[in-house]
Design a protein around this motif. Structure first.
Motif, short mmCIF file in Angstrom:
data_model
loop_
_atom_site.label_atom_id
_atom_site.label_comp_id
_atom_site.label_asym_id
_atom_site.label_seq_id
_atom_site.Cartn_x
_atom_site.Cartn_y
_atom_site.Cartn_z
N ASP A 4 -0.48 137.65 44.36
CA ASP A 4 -0.06 137.60 42.96
C ASP A 4 1.16 136.71 42.75
O ASP A 4 1.51 136.39 41.61
N ASP A 5 1.82 136.32 43.81
CA ASP A 5 2.96 135.41 43.71
C ASP A 5 2.53 133.96 43.71
O ASP A 5 3.37 133.05 43.55
N THR A 6 1.25 133.70 43.91
CA THR A 6 0.75 132.34 43.85
C THR A 6 0.98 131.76 42.45
O THR A 6 0.55 132.34 41.45
N ALA A 7 1.66 130.64 42.40
CA ALA A 7 2.02 130.04 41.12
C ALA A 7 2.74 128.73 41.34
O ALA A 7 3.16 128.40 42.46
N ILE A 8 2.88 127.99 40.26
CA ILE A 8 3.82 126.88 40.25
C ILE A 8 5.16 127.45 39.81
O ILE A 8 5.25 128.12 38.77
N TYR A 9 6.17 127.19 40.59
CA TYR A 9 7.50 127.71 40.31
C TYR A 9 8.37 126.60 39.73
O TYR A 9 8.45 125.50 40.29
N TYR A 10 8.97 126.91 38.60
CA TYR A 10 9.78 125.95 37.87
C TYR A 10 11.24 126.37 37.85
O TYR A 10 11.56 127.54 37.61
N CYS A 11 12.09 125.41 38.05
CA CYS A 11 13.52 125.61 37.88
C CYS A 11 13.89 125.23 36.44
O CYS A 11 13.33 124.27 35.89
N ALA A 12 14.78 125.99 35.85
CA ALA A 12 15.16 125.73 34.46
C ALA A 12 16.67 125.87 34.28
O ALA A 12 17.33 126.62 35.00
N ASP A 13 17.18 125.15 33.30
CA ASP A 13 18.62 125.06 33.07
C ASP A 13 18.94 125.31 31.61
O ASP A 13 18.33 124.70 30.73
N ASP A 14 19.87 126.21 31.37
CA ASP A 14 20.30 126.51 30.01
C ASP A 14 21.77 126.13 29.87
O ASP A 14 22.64 126.89 30.31
N PRO A 15 22.08 124.99 29.26
CA PRO A 15 23.47 124.55 29.15
C PRO A 15 24.31 125.39 28.21
O PRO A 15 25.54 125.26 28.18
N GLY B 170 4.61 136.94 54.08
CA GLY B 170 5.56 135.95 54.55
C GLY B 170 6.72 135.74 53.60
O GLY B 170 6.83 136.37 52.53
N SER B 171 7.59 134.82 54.00
CA SER B 171 8.79 134.50 53.22
C SER B 171 8.86 133.01 52.98
O SER B 171 8.26 132.21 53.70
N LEU B 172 9.63 132.66 51.96
CA LEU B 172 9.77 131.26 51.59
C LEU B 172 11.05 131.09 50.81
O LEU B 172 11.48 132.01 50.11
N ARG B 173 11.67 129.93 50.92
CA ARG B 173 12.84 129.62 50.11
C ARG B 173 12.58 128.37 49.28
O ARG B 173 12.26 127.31 49.84
N LEU B 174 12.71 128.49 48.01
CA LEU B 174 12.61 127.36 47.10
C LEU B 174 14.00 126.84 46.77
O LEU B 174 14.93 127.62 46.66
N SER B 175 14.07 125.54 46.60
CA SER B 175 15.35 124.91 46.25
C SER B 175 15.19 124.14 44.95
O SER B 175 14.13 123.60 44.65
N THR C 11 7.07 123.38 41.73
CA THR C 11 6.65 123.31 43.12
C THR C 11 5.61 124.41 43.35
O THR C 11 5.79 125.55 42.90
N GLN C 12 4.54 124.07 44.03
CA GLN C 12 3.42 124.99 44.19
C GLN C 12 3.64 125.94 45.36
O GLN C 12 3.93 125.51 46.48
N VAL C 13 3.48 127.22 45.07
CA VAL C 13 3.50 128.25 46.10
C VAL C 13 2.13 128.91 46.11
O VAL C 13 1.66 129.40 45.07
#
Length: 123
Positions: free
Chosen positions: A88-99, A15-20, A117-119
């Motif tokens: 294998d894509d099961t994970a918590i996905y984190y967004c990160a910012d490098d100023p 399947g497919s998914l979009r994280l924001s 966010t949990q996938v």
């Protein structure tokens, strides 16, 4: 800077998914945005990053071609479009910012992090 991820859920393999990821606070400077993930029993790993202009992107070998990172600068948002998902894509996905806009795979360069966010991908 505050980061908030959304879009994670349970999906079937293939399947497919979009994280924001939406950023708030001081986001007026050039910066690199990225996605990392941490699977069960695994270390956190780099997934993808995108330059401030959006013209440059970088991916982990494990997700290259299957995942696409995009951004909407006026909305201060970054997205991770995921397809052909596998367990294998099961994970918590984190967004990160490098100023400092290092455009790096190294998590140490990223100053701000979301809560994740949990996938979960079922086989």
């Amino acid at each position: 800077v505050q980061l908030e991820e959304s879009g994670g859920k349970l999906v079937q393999a293939g399947g497919s998914l979009r994280l924001s990821c939406t950023a708030s606070g001081r986001t007026d400077s050039t910066r690199t945005m990225a996605w990392f993930r941490q699977g069960p029993g695994k270390e956190r790993e780099f997934v993808a990053c995108i330059s401030w202009s959006g013209n440059s992107t970088m991916y982990a070998d494990s997700v290259n071609i299957r995942f696409t990172i995009t951004k909407d600068t006026p909305k201060n948002a970054v997205y991770l479009h995921m397809s052909s998902l596998g367990p294998d894509d099961t994970a918590i996905y984190y967004c990160a910012d490098d100023p400092r806009h290092s455009y790096s795979r190294d998590a140490d360069h990223y100053v701000y992090w979301g809560q994740g966010t949990q996938v979960t991908v079922s086989s």
